[in-house]
Design a protein around this motif. Structure first.
Motif, short mmCIF file in Angstrom:
data_model
loop_
_atom_site.label_atom_id
_atom_site.label_comp_id
_atom_site.label_asym_id
_atom_site.label_seq_id
_atom_site.Cartn_x
_atom_site.Cartn_y
_atom_site.Cartn_z
N ASP A 5 0.85 -1.18 0.00
CA ASP A 5 0.00 0.00 0.00
C ASP A 5 0.89 1.24 0.00
OD1 ASP A 5 0.84 0.50 2.69
OD2 ASP A 5 -0.74 -0.81 3.43
N ALA A 6 0.28 2.40 -0.18
CA ALA A 6 1.07 3.63 -0.33
C ALA A 6 1.94 3.89 0.90
CB ALA A 6 0.12 4.81 -0.58
N ARG A 7 1.39 3.66 2.07
CA ARG A 7 2.15 3.93 3.29
C ARG A 7 3.36 3.00 3.41
NH1 ARG A 7 -0.18 4.02 9.53
NH2 ARG A 7 1.84 4.42 10.53
N SER A 8 3.14 1.71 3.12
CA SER A 8 4.25 0.75 3.19
C SER A 8 5.34 1.10 2.20
CB SER A 8 3.73 -0.66 2.92
OG SER A 8 2.79 -1.06 3.91
N TRP A 9 4.91 1.54 1.02
CA TRP A 9 5.88 1.95 -0.01
C TRP A 9 6.73 3.12 0.48
CZ3 TRP A 9 8.65 1.72 -4.32
CH2 TRP A 9 9.00 2.89 -4.98
N GLU A 272 13.55 13.00 -6.19
CA GLU A 272 13.23 11.66 -5.71
C GLU A 272 11.89 11.66 -4.99
OE1 GLU A 272 15.15 8.20 -2.79
OE2 GLU A 272 15.91 10.27 -2.74
N ASP A 273 11.61 12.69 -4.19
CA ASP A 273 10.34 12.76 -3.47
C ASP A 273 9.16 12.82 -4.44
OD1 ASP A 273 11.50 12.59 -1.00
OD2 ASP A 273 11.50 14.76 -0.63
N ASP A 274 9.33 13.55 -5.54
CA ASP A 274 8.27 13.59 -6.57
C ASP A 274 7.95 12.19 -7.05
OD1 ASP A 274 8.27 16.35 -6.43
OD2 ASP A 274 9.44 16.64 -8.26
N PHE A 275 8.99 11.42 -7.32
CA PHE A 275 8.79 10.05 -7.81
C PHE A 275 8.11 9.18 -6.77
CE2 PHE A 275 10.57 5.69 -7.94
CZ PHE A 275 9.95 5.25 -9.09
N LEU A 276 8.55 9.27 -5.53
CA LEU A 276 7.97 8.45 -4.47
C LEU A 276 6.49 8.74 -4.30
CD1 LEU A 276 10.79 8.58 -1.78
CD2 LEU A 276 10.39 6.83 -3.51
N ARG A 277 6.13 10.03 -4.37
CA ARG A 277 4.71 10.39 -4.24
C ARG A 277 3.90 9.92 -5.44
NH1 ARG A 277 6.93 15.23 -2.05
NH2 ARG A 277 6.86 16.23 -4.09
N VAL A 279 4.40 7.26 -7.31
CA VAL A 279 4.16 5.83 -7.19
C VAL A 279 3.16 5.56 -6.06
CG1 VAL A 279 5.20 3.59 -6.67
CG2 VAL A 279 6.39 5.21 -8.15
N ALA A 280 3.25 6.31 -4.95
CA ALA A 280 2.30 6.14 -3.85
C ALA A 280 0.87 6.40 -4.33
CB ALA A 280 2.66 7.07 -2.70
N GLU A 281 0.68 7.42 -5.14
CA GLU A 281 -0.65 7.72 -5.68
C GLU A 281 -1.15 6.59 -6.57
OE1 GLU A 281 -0.01 11.42 -7.62
OE2 GLU A 281 0.17 12.57 -5.76
N ALA A 282 -0.23 6.01 -7.36
CA ALA A 282 -0.61 4.89 -8.22
C ALA A 282 -1.02 3.68 -7.38
CB ALA A 282 0.53 4.53 -9.15
N LEU A 283 -0.33 3.46 -6.27
CA LEU A 283 -0.68 2.34 -5.39
C LEU A 283 -2.03 2.58 -4.72
CD1 LEU A 283 2.83 1.71 -3.81
CD2 LEU A 283 1.53 0.08 -5.21
N GLU A 284 -2.32 3.82 -4.37
CA GLU A 284 -3.64 4.12 -3.80
C GLU A 284 -4.74 3.81 -4.80
OE1 GLU A 284 -3.54 8.17 -2.57
OE2 GLU A 284 -2.55 7.76 -0.64
N ARG A 285 -4.53 4.15 -6.06
CA ARG A 285 -5.52 3.86 -7.09
C ARG A 285 -5.69 2.34 -7.27
NH1 ARG A 285 -2.80 8.14 -9.68
NH2 ARG A 285 -1.61 6.67 -10.97
N ALA A 286 -4.55 1.63 -7.22
CA ALA A 286 -4.61 0.18 -7.41
C ALA A 286 -5.36 -0.51 -6.29
CB ALA A 286 -3.18 -0.38 -7.50
N HIS A 287 -5.30 0.05 -5.07
CA HIS A 287 -5.95 -0.55 -3.92
C HIS A 287 -7.38 -0.02 -3.72
CE1 HIS A 287 -2.75 -3.02 -2.27
NE2 HIS A 287 -1.89 -2.06 -2.52
#
Length: 290
Positions: A5-9, A272-277, A279-287
């Motif tokens: 999930d986004a938080r774990s990522w 790097e922070d832009d990238f991490l966020r 991917v986190a948004e993509a994981l939120e959509r996936a879940h």
């Protein structure tokens, strides 16, 4: 398929990602940015193909061409000349030049059977180089002390796997080691790719069944024999078709094996922070509940 999930990522102390998408969507730019700004090891599948798996073949074929020149032949035979490709992360020209184009030899082409042989060698090399990413995660951490790992996959990965097969050996192995992130280009991006390719066509890998079909269709449409076909005309003609062929394969990769982000959003990534966020948004959509 288990996805964090986004938080774990975001909280994971070590991250491993494989970027997937068509050539030109920003995989190498993003990988280079992370390598330069953060604690990320950059693994390029294309570079691995052109060095570890096809490097000697590339150099040997360049030497064969040089041997056709009497002066270079004499220098090579006396060990007075060294010919090696200068392949790099940002210059894959030696690999694409070796892969070649089918058609008229006078216009830079090669016999179709030889072209097909090189395509098969590339397929084998791409599968091996993609699977090597798993070992390089450990090497990056154990030898170089990198916390994070970014795999810049080849644009043809969708041609050497079956994204709808939940037991696909390449995707199964890769997804156990990394988070697969598909960079999706829109229609405008595809049009820009086609225009750029039309200005400077370059050889590329095709799924073998698709290659046979496209080659037959091209010869039928142009009325050419194999040895008379214009090599650049064929790869220009085939490029738009291979984009259309690959689009649903990439979508299936993202749907069944990872997450998707938009090429325009990737182009806006500066840190790097832009990238991490992203991917986190993509994981939120996936879940998110469907």
């Amino acid at each position: 398929m288990h996805l964090p999930d986004a938080r774990s990522w975001l909280e994971a102390p070590r991250k491993a990602v494989a970027l997937i998408g068509m050539s030109g969507v920003g995989k190498t730019r993003l990988s280079s940015l992370l390598r330069e700004q953060g604690d990320w090891f950059h693994y390029s599948v294309d570079y691995r193909i052109g060095t570890r798996y096809l490097g000697e073949r590339i150099d040997d074929d360049f030497k064969r061409e040089a041997m056709k020149n009497p002066t270079l032949r004499a220098l090579l035979r006396s060990d007075s000349l060294q010919i090696r490709s200068k392949l790099s992360f940002h210059n894959l020209t030696p690999l694409s030049t070796w892969l070649g184009k089918p058609g008229d030899p006078a216009r830079g082409g090669m016999p179709f059977d030889e072209y097909l042989r090189r395509q098969r060698l590339h397929r084998e090399a791409e599968i091996a180089a993609t699977l090597d990413a798993r070992a390089f995660i450990d090497r990056a951490r154990d030898i170089y002390d990198y916390a994070n790992f970014i795999c810049d996959t080849s644009g043809s990965i969708c041609e050497v796997v079956n994204p709808d097969d939940r037991h696909d050996p390449v995707l199964s192995a890769l997804s156990r080691a990394v988070l697969l992130v598909y960079i999706r280009g829109g229609r405008e991006h595809e049009d820009a790719l086609k225009a750029r390719f039309d200005r400077a066509p370059k050889p590329m890998y095709y799924n073998e069944d698709l290659l046979h079909r496209l080659w037959r269709e091209f010869l039928d449409e142009t009325g050419c024999e194999e040895g008379d076909a214009d090599p650049d005309a064929f790869i220009r003609w085939g490029f738009a078709r291979i984009i259309a062929h690959r689009r649903p394969l990439y979508e299936a990769l993202a749907r069944n094996w990872g997450v998707a982000v938009e090429a325009d959003d990737v182009a806006a990534v500066q840190t790097e922070d832009d990238f991490l966020r992203l991917v986190a948004e993509a994981l939120e959509r996936a879940h998110a509940p469907s």
